[in-house]
Every structure is written in structure tokens, then in C-alpha cells.
Design a protein around this motif. Sequence first.
Motif, mmCIF file in Angstrom:
data_model
loop_
_atom_site.group_PDB
_atom_site.id
_atom_site.type_symbol
_atom_site.label_atom_id
_atom_site.label_comp_id
_atom_site.label_asym_id
_atom_site.label_seq_id
_atom_site.Cartn_x
_atom_site.Cartn_y
_atom_site.Cartn_z
ATOM 1 N N GLU A 20 -3.759 1.106 -3.759
ATOM 2 C CA GLU A 20 -3.504 2.496 -3.783
ATOM 3 C C GLU A 20 -4.068 3.356 -2.835
ATOM 4 O O GLU A 20 -5.153 4.334 -3.137
ATOM 5 C CB GLU A 20 -3.982 2.957 -5.322
ATOM 6 N N ASP A 27 0.960 -1.069 -0.138
ATOM 7 C CA ASP A 27 0.206 -0.026 -0.029
ATOM 8 C C ASP A 27 0.737 1.222 0.099
ATOM 9 O O ASP A 27 2.069 1.009 -0.022
ATOM 10 C CB ASP A 27 -0.864 0.062 1.213
ATOM 11 N N ARG A 28 0.098 2.305 0.066
ATOM 12 C CA ARG A 28 1.186 3.706 -0.152
ATOM 13 C C ARG A 28 1.718 4.158 1.092
ATOM 14 O O ARG A 28 2.564 4.956 1.040
ATOM 15 C CB ARG A 28 -0.147 4.735 -0.429
ATOM 16 N N GLU A 35 -3.331 4.368 1.504
ATOM 17 C CA GLU A 35 -2.573 4.334 2.800
ATOM 18 C C GLU A 35 -3.214 3.566 3.806
ATOM 19 O O GLU A 35 -4.367 4.081 4.394
ATOM 20 C CB GLU A 35 -2.319 5.645 3.281
ATOM 21 N N ASP A 84 -1.402 -4.546 -5.011
ATOM 22 C CA ASP A 84 -0.912 -3.263 -4.385
ATOM 23 C C ASP A 84 -2.247 -2.597 -4.314
ATOM 24 O O ASP A 84 -2.903 -2.350 -5.294
ATOM 25 C CB ASP A 84 -0.241 -2.728 -5.420
#
Length: 205
Positions: A192, A138-139, A194, A190
Amino acid sequence: MQRYLYVLSLILVISVSGSLTAQESRLIEDAEDFQSHLDLEFADPEKSPLEDEDLMDFQGLDFFEIDPQFIVAAEFVRTPAEPPFAMKTSTERMPVYVKYGELYFTLKGEDFKLNVYQNQELVQDPDYFDYLFLPFTDRTNGKSTYGGGRYLDLRIPETNEVIIDFNQAYNPYCAYSGKYSCPIPPAENDLEIEIFAGVKAFNNY
């Protein structure tokens, strides 16, 4: 019919009265128990992945504060007949996995999908035959969390609904020592967004 019509909104929402429901309280307690158990495991010299010098000073892992926003209900979609594949790791080891299903959920008003995998060696273990592996990035990675992503553990669900609790996200052992071989989350997992939940980065390594 779009799958997202089925997906439930965040399961933990504070009620109008300002109190938590029994289910909400139980899920938060589950997250607290998980984090306490993880700290005990890391403090145990027989189980800890920490290097000796780090173990000597260990006072507990650094967690984000448990946040109900990061406990979500997801639609589980089984994906049968997926071919086995070798998942990349931090070393030359290539364990064999099968994509077992897909999880569709909404987090902070955005729709997401994560794939969940089954280790083909663990299928033969009576204690882990129903274990599912959920690696993700994640971010926050490389900032407040480990750069290589984090993991979640699940069991094969009995229904088409799964609770994802990111407060129980943990680091691979490679975050604590270079002597381990750790699966690398596939690019398809993944997020996108936080994920300010679960274990933070370990600053000593």
C-alpha cells in the motif's frame, strides 16, 4: 520482541558530507548494471519478449530514475514446512511454489512485509536451485507501471538480512506480449505504497 525492532532503516542515506559510501555506490552500480543488461536482453531478437513490430522500434525500456530510497535492508524470516501451492497465472498454467520466507522492512517510515517464494521445478536446476521469486503489486500499477504487478529476483540468503532493490523491479513478459503465461502476484504481496522505481509500463501493449 517485535521483528520491526530488528529491521534496519533505509540502507542508502546520503552522508552528512553529501557523498556516497562505497557500499552505496556499489548498490547503485548494481542497479545500473541490471537495467543495462535488461535493455540488452530486450534488444536481442533471440531473447526479447517483444513483438516483432515493437522490437523494430525498440530504443530501451522506460525506467524510473534510480532512487536510493527504494533500496532497503529487510529482515529475512525463514518459514519452513510451508505446503506447496499452485500459483495463479495469466493462463491456465499453475506452477507449483512454496512460500520460502518473509521479508520485513521499512520504507519511507512505514513498515511492510513481503513473502518470497521458491519454484519447485527450478529447485532441480543446478543454476537456479537457490532462486527465490518476489512478485508484488503497489499503488503505481495501472498508472505509471504495469497493471499486473512486477517481479524481483533473489537468491537464498546466507544471513537473516536481505537487500531489496526496487530499482531492479521488472515487468512480467505479459506486459509486452499476450503469448506468455505469467504468475500473478498473490494478494498478500500487495504494497500500500507507490514504488516509483524499476521498469515503468510498456505503452505499446
